[in-house]
Design an enzyme around this catalytic site. Structure first.
Site, PDB file in Angstrom:
ATOM      1  N   SER A   1       0.857  -1.179   0.000  1.00 23.73           N
ATOM      2  CA  SER A   1       0.000   0.000   0.000  1.00 23.73           C
ATOM      3  C   SER A   1       0.901   1.240   0.000  1.00 23.73           C
ATOM      4  O   SER A   1       1.863   1.310   0.774  1.00 23.73           O
ATOM      5  CB  SER A   1      -0.880  -0.022   1.256  1.00 23.73           C
TER       6      SER A   1
ATOM      7  N   CYS B   1       2.850   2.160  -2.490  1.00 25.75           N
ATOM      8  CA  CYS B   1       4.086   2.004  -3.306  1.00 25.75           C
ATOM      9  C   CYS B   1       3.993   2.790  -4.613  1.00 25.75           C
ATOM     10  O   CYS B   1       5.014   3.056  -5.243  1.00 25.75           O
ATOM     11  CB  CYS B   1       4.383   0.528  -3.570  1.00 25.75           C
ATOM     12  N   GLY B   2       2.771   3.111  -5.046  1.00 24.27           N
ATOM     13  CA  GLY B   2       2.608   3.871  -6.292  1.00 24.27           C
ATOM     14  C   GLY B   2       1.851   3.144  -7.391  1.00 24.27           C
ATOM     15  O   GLY B   2       1.762   3.638  -8.516  1.00 24.27           O
TER      16      GLY B   2
ATOM     17  N   SER C   1      -1.334   2.668  -8.062  1.00 20.97           N
ATOM     18  CA  SER C   1      -2.470   3.368  -8.643  1.00 20.97           C
ATOM     19  C   SER C   1      -1.997   4.568  -9.468  1.00 20.97           C
ATOM     20  O   SER C   1      -2.481   4.792 -10.596  1.00 20.97           O
ATOM     21  CB  SER C   1      -3.361   3.821  -7.488  1.00 20.97           C
TER      22      SER C   1
ATOM     23  N   SER D   1      -2.250  -7.445  -3.818  1.00 21.71           N
ATOM     24  CA  SER D   1      -2.056  -8.857  -4.189  1.00 21.71           C
ATOM     25  C   SER D   1      -0.781  -9.421  -3.554  1.00 21.71           C
ATOM     26  O   SER D   1       0.174  -9.751  -4.257  1.00 21.71           O
ATOM     27  CB  SER D   1      -2.055  -9.037  -5.717  1.00 21.71           C
TER      28      SER D   1
HETATM   29  N1  PPS Z   1      -4.935  -4.681   6.070  1.00 28.41           N
HETATM   30  C1  PPS Z   1      -4.707  -4.049   4.915  1.00 28.41           C
HETATM   31  N2  PPS Z   1      -3.616  -4.357   4.168  1.00 28.41           N
HETATM   32  C2  PPS Z   1      -3.418  -3.728   2.984  1.00 28.41           C
HETATM   33  N3  PPS Z   1      -4.239  -2.763   2.480  1.00 28.41           N
HETATM   34  C3  PPS Z   1      -5.343  -2.433   3.196  1.00 28.41           C
HETATM   35  C4  PPS Z   1      -5.607  -3.045   4.432  1.00 28.41           C
HETATM   36  N4  PPS Z   1      -6.765  -2.528   4.921  1.00 28.41           N
HETATM   37  C5  PPS Z   1      -7.194  -1.626   4.028  1.00 28.41           C
HETATM   38  N5  PPS Z   1      -6.347  -1.558   2.991  1.00 28.41           N
HETATM   39  C6  PPS Z   1      -6.600  -0.687   1.836  1.00 28.41           C
HETATM   40  O1  PPS Z   1      -7.089  -1.555   0.816  1.00 28.41           O
HETATM   41  C7  PPS Z   1      -6.318  -1.436  -0.356  1.00 28.41           C
HETATM   42  C8  PPS Z   1      -5.826  -2.811  -0.820  1.00 28.41           C
HETATM   43  O2  PPS Z   1      -6.858  -3.523  -1.399  1.00 28.41           O
HETATM   44  P1  PPS Z   1      -6.493  -4.715  -2.351  1.00 28.41           P
HETATM   45  O3  PPS Z   1      -7.785  -5.235  -2.845  1.00 28.41           O
HETATM   46  O4  PPS Z   1      -5.496  -4.253  -3.342  1.00 28.41           O
HETATM   47  O5  PPS Z   1      -5.802  -5.746  -1.327  1.00 28.41           O
HETATM   48  S1  PPS Z   1      -5.436  -7.274  -1.559  1.00 28.41           S
HETATM   49  O6  PPS Z   1      -4.846  -7.403  -2.883  1.00 28.41           O
HETATM   50  O7  PPS Z   1      -6.647  -8.073  -1.434  1.00 28.41           O
HETATM   51  O8  PPS Z   1      -4.473  -7.604  -0.481  1.00 28.41           O
HETATM   52  C9  PPS Z   1      -5.112  -0.598  -0.028  1.00 28.41           C
HETATM   53  O9  PPS Z   1      -5.035   0.290  -1.117  1.00 28.41           O
HETATM   54  P2  PPS Z   1      -3.652   0.816  -1.719  1.00 28.41           P
HETATM   55  O10 PPS Z   1      -3.112   1.707  -0.648  1.00 28.41           O
HETATM   56  O11 PPS Z   1      -4.092   1.574  -2.935  1.00 28.41           O
HETATM   57  O12 PPS Z   1      -2.772  -0.343  -2.050  1.00 28.41           O
HETATM   58  C10 PPS Z   1      -5.424   0.060   1.292  1.00 28.41           C
HETATM   59  O13 PPS Z   1      -5.880   1.364   1.076  1.00 28.41           O
HETATM   60  N1  ADP Z   2       7.249   7.384  -7.855  1.00 28.72           N
HETATM   61  C1  ADP Z   2       6.716   8.145  -6.909  1.00 28.72           C
HETATM   62  N2  ADP Z   2       7.462   9.080  -6.289  1.00 28.72           N
HETATM   63  C2  ADP Z   2       6.936   9.838  -5.304  1.00 28.72           C
HETATM   64  N3  ADP Z   2       5.660   9.733  -4.866  1.00 28.72           N
HETATM   65  C3  ADP Z   2       4.879   8.821  -5.438  1.00 28.72           C
HETATM   66  C4  ADP Z   2       5.351   7.972  -6.485  1.00 28.72           C
HETATM   67  N4  ADP Z   2       4.344   7.154  -6.847  1.00 28.72           N
HETATM   68  C5  ADP Z   2       3.290   7.472  -6.060  1.00 28.72           C
HETATM   69  N5  ADP Z   2       3.605   8.485  -5.224  1.00 28.72           N
HETATM   70  C6  ADP Z   2       2.731   9.083  -4.206  1.00 28.72           C
HETATM   71  O1  ADP Z   2       2.604   8.106  -3.190  1.00 28.72           O
HETATM   72  C7  ADP Z   2       1.274   8.071  -2.697  1.00 28.72           C
HETATM   73  C8  ADP Z   2       0.701   6.659  -2.843  1.00 28.72           C
HETATM   74  O2  ADP Z   2       0.577   6.358  -4.231  1.00 28.72           O
HETATM   75  P1  ADP Z   2      -0.555   5.384  -4.768  1.00 28.72           P
HETATM   76  O3  ADP Z   2      -0.435   5.380  -6.239  1.00 28.72           O
HETATM   77  O4  ADP Z   2      -1.880   5.763  -4.188  1.00 28.72           O
HETATM   78  O5  ADP Z   2      -0.067   4.003  -4.158  1.00 28.72           O
HETATM   79  P2  ADP Z   2      -0.813   2.599  -4.097  1.00 28.72           P
HETATM   80  O6  ADP Z   2      -1.870   2.586  -5.162  1.00 28.72           O
HETATM   81  O7  ADP Z   2       0.259   1.600  -4.343  1.00 28.72           O
HETATM   82  O8  ADP Z   2      -1.389   2.516  -2.711  1.00 28.72           O
HETATM   83  C9  ADP Z   2       0.490   9.124  -3.464  1.00 28.72           C
HETATM   84  O9  ADP Z   2       0.438  10.287  -2.664  1.00 28.72           O
HETATM   85  C10 ADP Z   2       1.323   9.364  -4.707  1.00 28.72           C
HETATM   86  O10 ADP Z   2       1.216  10.670  -5.182  1.00 28.72           O
END
Ligand code: PPS
Ligand code: ADP
Length: 221
Positions: A35, A37-38, A40, A124
């Site tokens: 979560s 990492c970038g 989206s 994932s």
């Molecule tokens: N426990 C926990 N661990 C990881 N992430 C969490 C959790 N609870 C809520 N979230 C939020 O849900 C987003 C991840 O959903 P995913 O469907 O990608 O998760 S998974 O693939 O089923 O593990 C993830 O979104 P991203 O930050 O965009 O990755 C989080 O915002």
């Molecule tokens: N390569 C990058 N360098 C700096 N900041 C980044 C980079 N990619 C994403 N971000 C910033 O990091 C945060 C999380 O990115 P996001 O795309 O939402 O991550 P994820 O979908 O993996 O949770 C956002 O505020 C985004 O603007």
């Protein structure tokens, strides 16, 4: 176990017909990583750029899919009874994540067969679940249909970004099972693309993905 009679039917319009119309192959570009990492951000940049080039794309994104296809028990309980909501709602336990990725993999497979460049951005975290999606894609289509993109951003960088405050909650013990904190993230062993998400701009990383799609003949140069 209940026996269910279902039979596969071939479609009158084939994947090849659809790809011919679209002018490019379908595929699934699967972004995985912690979560924050970038995933989206990069997937959206790739989507926008491909769309502007005239490619047919769609982005399946973690949080959004959990609002519709894979809602939580609490979300489902607003429209269904408690038993139904408990049976079909998904959270973040290991089996729930497995089912989340399994369903998304099935949808991504359909989108790929529709000839779309399908971008998927999900934590994932479990290798087995991602490998099952790969197998599904490769058996319904061909090797090369599943392109795994590991957004390799160190945990400390993700935690410093913490756009949703989830790491802070996890460190405070208010959120259990957070990936990277108290739930594992199993990095890909053979990702087609690995992106240094902590040390390069998202635009540069998106450009690397597009370059790979060109190299693989999915979009024209
Ligand atoms: N426990 C926990 N661990 C990881 N992430 C969490 C959790 N609870 C809520 N979230 C939020 O849900 C987003 C991840 O959903 P995913 O469907 O990608 O998760 S998974 O693939 O089923 O593990 C993830 O979104 P991203 O930050 O965009 O990755 C989080 O915002
Ligand atoms: N390569 C990058 N360098 C700096 N900041 C980044 C980079 N990619 C994403 N971000 C910033 O990091 C945060 C999380 O990115 P996001 O795309 O939402 O991550 P994820 O979908 O993996 O949770 C956002 O505020 C985004 O603007």
């Amino acid at each position: 176990m209940e026996k269910v009679e279902v039979t596969w039917h071939d479609h009158a319009v084939t994947r090849a017909d659809r790809e011919h119309l679209n002018g490019h192959r379908g595929c699934v570009v699967w972004f995985t990583g912690l979560s924050g990492c970038g995933k989206s951000t990069i997937a959206n940049l790739v989507d926008r750029q491909l769309h502007e080039q005239g490619a047919h794309t769609f982005l399946l994104d973690g949080d959004n899919v959990r609002h519709g296809l894979n809602p939580s028990t609490a979300m489902l309980a607003t429209s269904h009874d408690a038993d139904f909501a408990t049976r079909f709602g998904l959270g973040f336990g290991p089996a729930d994540r497995e089912e989340n990725i399994r369903r998304i993999g099935a949808v991504a497979d359909l989108f790929c067969q529709a000839g779309l460049i399908t971008l998927a951005a999900f934590v994932s975290p479990y290798r087995k679940d991602r490998d099952l999606v790969r197998q599904r894609l490769e058996s319904s289509g061909a090797v090369g249909d599943f392109i795994e993109v590991f957004v390799d951003t160190p945990l400390d960088v993700c935690e410093s970004r913490d756009p949703k405050g989830l790491y802070k909650k996890a460190r405070a013990g208010e959120l259990k099972g957070m990936t990277g904190i108290d739930d594992p993230y199993e990095a890909p062993l053979n990702a087609e693309i690995t992106l240094a998400g902590g040390s390069a701009a998202a635009e540069e990383l998106a450009a690397l993905v597009i370059a790979q799609l060109k190299k693989r003949g999915i979009v024209g140069s």
